[in-house]
Structure formats: C-alpha cells, structure tokens
Design a protein around this motif. Structure first.
Motif, PDB file in Angstrom:
ATOM      1  N   TRP A  90      -0.932  -4.155   0.614  1.00 48.38           N
ATOM      2  CA  TRP A  90      -0.482  -4.395   1.992  1.00 48.38           C
ATOM      3  C   TRP A  90      -0.702  -5.864   2.347  1.00 48.38           C
ATOM      4  CZ3 TRP A  90      -3.532  -6.270   6.016  1.00 48.38           C
ATOM      5  CH2 TRP A  90      -2.897  -6.317   7.260  1.00 48.38           C
ATOM      6  N   PRO A  95       3.662  -0.037   4.028  1.00 49.93           N
ATOM      7  CA  PRO A  95       4.151  -0.794   5.181  1.00 49.93           C
ATOM      8  C   PRO A  95       3.087  -1.134   6.221  1.00 49.93           C
ATOM      9  CG  PRO A  95       4.901   1.488   5.288  1.00 49.93           C
ATOM     10  CD  PRO A  95       4.196   1.329   3.985  1.00 49.93           C
ATOM     11  N   ASP A  96       2.045  -0.291   6.335  1.00 47.53           N
ATOM     12  CA  ASP A  96       0.992  -0.669   7.289  1.00 47.53           C
ATOM     13  C   ASP A  96      -0.377  -0.490   6.631  1.00 47.53           C
ATOM     14  OD1 ASP A  96      -0.070   2.013   7.905  1.00 47.53           O
ATOM     15  OD2 ASP A  96       1.949   2.326   8.714  1.00 47.53           O
ATOM     16  N   GLU A  97      -1.372  -1.090   7.254  1.00 52.86           N
ATOM     17  CA  GLU A  97      -2.685  -1.165   6.600  1.00 52.86           C
ATOM     18  C   GLU A  97      -3.300   0.213   6.374  1.00 52.86           C
ATOM     19  OE1 GLU A  97      -5.450  -3.866   8.472  1.00 52.86           O
ATOM     20  OE2 GLU A  97      -6.932  -3.581   6.861  1.00 52.86           O
ATOM     21  N   ASN A  98      -3.002   1.185   7.270  1.00 53.16           N
ATOM     22  CA  ASN A  98      -3.567   2.530   7.064  1.00 53.16           C
ATOM     23  C   ASN A  98      -3.101   3.144   5.748  1.00 53.16           C
ATOM     24  OD1 ASN A  98      -5.089   2.595   9.340  1.00 53.16           O
ATOM     25  ND2 ASN A  98      -3.444   3.436  10.624  1.00 53.16           N
ATOM     26  N   PRO A 158      -0.183  -8.584   5.820  1.00 55.58           N
ATOM     27  CA  PRO A 158       0.178  -8.633   7.238  1.00 55.58           C
ATOM     28  C   PRO A 158       1.544  -9.288   7.436  1.00 55.58           C
ATOM     29  CG  PRO A 158      -1.590 -10.201   6.749  1.00 55.58           C
ATOM     30  CD  PRO A 158      -1.338  -9.439   5.497  1.00 55.58           C
ATOM     31  N   GLU A 159       2.178  -8.916   8.550  1.00 55.09           N
ATOM     32  CA  GLU A 159       3.486  -9.492   8.865  1.00 55.09           C
ATOM     33  C   GLU A 159       3.401 -11.006   8.885  1.00 55.09           C
ATOM     34  OE1 GLU A 159       5.461  -6.286  11.679  1.00 55.09           O
ATOM     35  OE2 GLU A 159       5.679  -8.354  12.399  1.00 55.09           O
TER      36      GLU A 159
END
Ligand SMILES: NC(=O)c1ccc[n+]([C@@H]2O[C@H](COP(=O)([O-])OP(=O)(O)OC[C@H]3O[C@@H](n4cnc5c(N)ncnc54)[C@H](OP(=O)(O)O)[C@@H]3O)[C@@H](O)[C@H]2O)c1
Length: 268
Positions: A130, A157-160, A132-133
């Motif tokens: 992952w 797509p997201d940190e979770n 960050p954007e």
C-alpha cells in the motif's frame, strides 16, 4: 534513477528481501544496518554495505525499508530522522503499525507499507503493498521492484487492506502447515512411517498449489474435477463440509484481524 535501498534491521525478512534483490541488483546499491554485527557478515560478503547504526549512509538511501520488529520500531527509527533523504521514503514491513504513527516517529516522512510472508525466504513470497495517495511513480516503482524480488505482490487500495493481507497470506503459511500436520497425522495413525506421512502431506499441498497456479479455473472447479460423484473424495469432502470449513476459516481470519486491531491500538 538508480535507487539506493537501505534496510533498517538485517533479520529474517530483510535477509529474504535482500537475497531476492541480489539476483538482479548491484550489491553496491544496497545498505543494511543491524545492531548485531554478526548478522551483517553474510551481507558484507555479498558486497552489500553494512552498518551498526545511522549515519551519512542513510542520506544516500532513496528507499529505506523498515524491517525491525514492531515493538522495536519507535526506538529504532528515531535516531535515523536527522539523516533521512528528503527526496526518499520509507517502506515499512512491520505488522500493526499504521503509516501515520510511523510517519510521526520519522518527523513527517513519507511511509509506504508492505506485508510480506515467510515463503519470501524461498522466493515464493505473497506480499501486500500500500502507498498513500500522491506517492510519486518513481517511489512506487522502487518499492515494487524491491518487493517483487522475493515473490508476487498485490497492491491494496487502502491501508486497512494491509491488515487483511496480514491475516491471509501473512499468517496463512501457518494455516497451511496446520492442515499439513493434520494430513500427516492421519497417515501416521494408519501406519505410514514418518517420512512417508510427511512426503504425502507435503506433496499433496505442493502439487495442488502448482496445479491451481497453472490454471485459470476457480478453485471450486478444480475441486469438482477431482471429485467423482459417490467416490472416495466426495465422501471425504462430505465430512469436511459437515464441519463447516468455510465458517471455520472465516472465524479464524476474523480472530487474526481482531488481534491486529488490538496491536494497532498499542502503537497509536
Ligand atoms: N517474519 C515474518 O513472517 C514476517 C512477515 C511479515 C512481516 N514481518 C515484519 O518484518 C519485520 C522484521 O521481522 P523479522 O522476522 O525479519 O525480525 P528479526 O529477524 O528479529 O530481524 C530484525 C533485526 O533488527 C534488529 N534490530 C532491532 N532493533 C534495532 C535497532 N534499533 N537498530 C538496528 N537493528 C535493530 C534485530 O535485533 P534484535 O534481535 O536484537 O531485536 C534483528 O536483528 C517485523 O516488523 C515483522 O512484523 C515479518
């Protein structure tokens, strides 16, 4: 751009990643630091530059892989802050420490995260990644190149998503070994000698994984193909289904995720 890749921590996982990297990367582009000089010897023998602590070498690194245990992370990274390369970023492989916490410990540095697994030790890792954007393409490419050197990589797509990677391929080798233990025990109970029982269990899992990997068919279709109606496999699967294998796996993953959430709370 020729990235210089530094590793903070020269233990098992860093060793697996560096081992993979050395197949394609000039060792002069790799740096590794560990507080145990004896753990650095084999890296130095391979031409990797080694250090026992931070220094100007850190500033050369455009990618700094954070590969110490979560409980050691804060005290390990803080002395590195004055030396960080402002054009670079950190790639944490630690379980359960959010990028925001790590970035705060690193004075606001950009932190990417990855969750490798132990088959990386034999070049067959399954890593979740992952970023960050807004992470520059150049940094993404550098991090992906490092991770792909020891196996496959899936970007979440997201940190979770990193937590889920931790609960599935991260802990997953243990689930598979547990299944192998059960297969082995079933053979031993019925009179196989230990060597044969181990070989049958191992060969089953290895062969099935290789077959699945060589095919685009869903796992369910592959299962159906080895299950004749009314046959022996069908009878064995009836027993497994009666024990709700899906429910058991789902509960197991949920328990791993719950534990990850507890660990994350400790590092916030
Ligand atoms: N192994 C896995 O299956 C796996 C899977 C996914 C992610 N990870 C993550 O990968 C990370 C590394 O795991 P690992 O199994 O490779 O650990 P490891 O074998 O213990 O390696 C970490 C090394 O870093 C050293 N170290 C600790 N603090 C230091 C400091 N301040 N300065 C310099 N060196 C320091 C450790 O020394 P000491 O022994 O003295 O602490 C050890 O030699 C962990 O965050 C873990 O969550 C591991």
């Amino acid at each position: 751009m020729e990235h210089i890749i530094g590793f903070l921590g020269g233990g098992n996982m860093a060793g697996a990643m560096i081992g993979g990297l050395l197949k394609t990367t000039d060792p002069a582009r790799i740096r590794v630091a560990d507080r145990h000089p004896e753990k650095l010897e084999h890296f130095a023998e391979a031409g990797v530059r080694t250090y026992e602590g931070p220094g100007d070498w850190v500033t050369e690194c455009t990618l700094l892989v954070l590969a110490v245990k979560p409980q050691n992370m804060k005290e390990a990274v803080e002395p590195y802050v004055p030396f960080l390369n402002p054009e670079g970023c950190a790639l944490s492989i630690a379980a359960g420490i959010e990028a925001s916490a790590l970035s705060a410990w690193l004075g606001g540095y950009r932190v990417l995260r990855a969750m490798p697994n132990t088959p990386a030790l034999v070049g067959c890792g399954m890593t979740g990644f992952w970023a960050p954007e807004g992470t520059p393409d150049e940094m993404l490419a550098a991090a992906l190149a490092v991770l792909k050197a020891s196996g496959d990589v899936v970007r979440v797509p997201d940190e979770n998503g990193i937590d889920l990677v931790g609960a599935i391929p991260g802990s997953g080798p243990a689930y598979v070994f547990r299944f192998m233990e059960a297969l082995e025990a079933a053979g031993l109970k019925r009179g196989l000698d230990p060597k044969a029982a181990r070989s049958l269990a191992l060969g089953t899992v290895y062969g099935a994984a290789m077959l699945a990997r060589s095919s685009d068919e869903p796992f369910s279709r592959l299962r159906e193909k080895v299950t004749s109606k009314g046959g022996t496999t069908a009878k064995a699967l009836e027993v497994m289904n009666a024990r709700d294998v899906d429910g058991m796996m789902d509960e197991a993953i949920e328990a791993a995720l719950k534990r990850t959430a507890e660990m994350k709370a400790l590092f916030r």
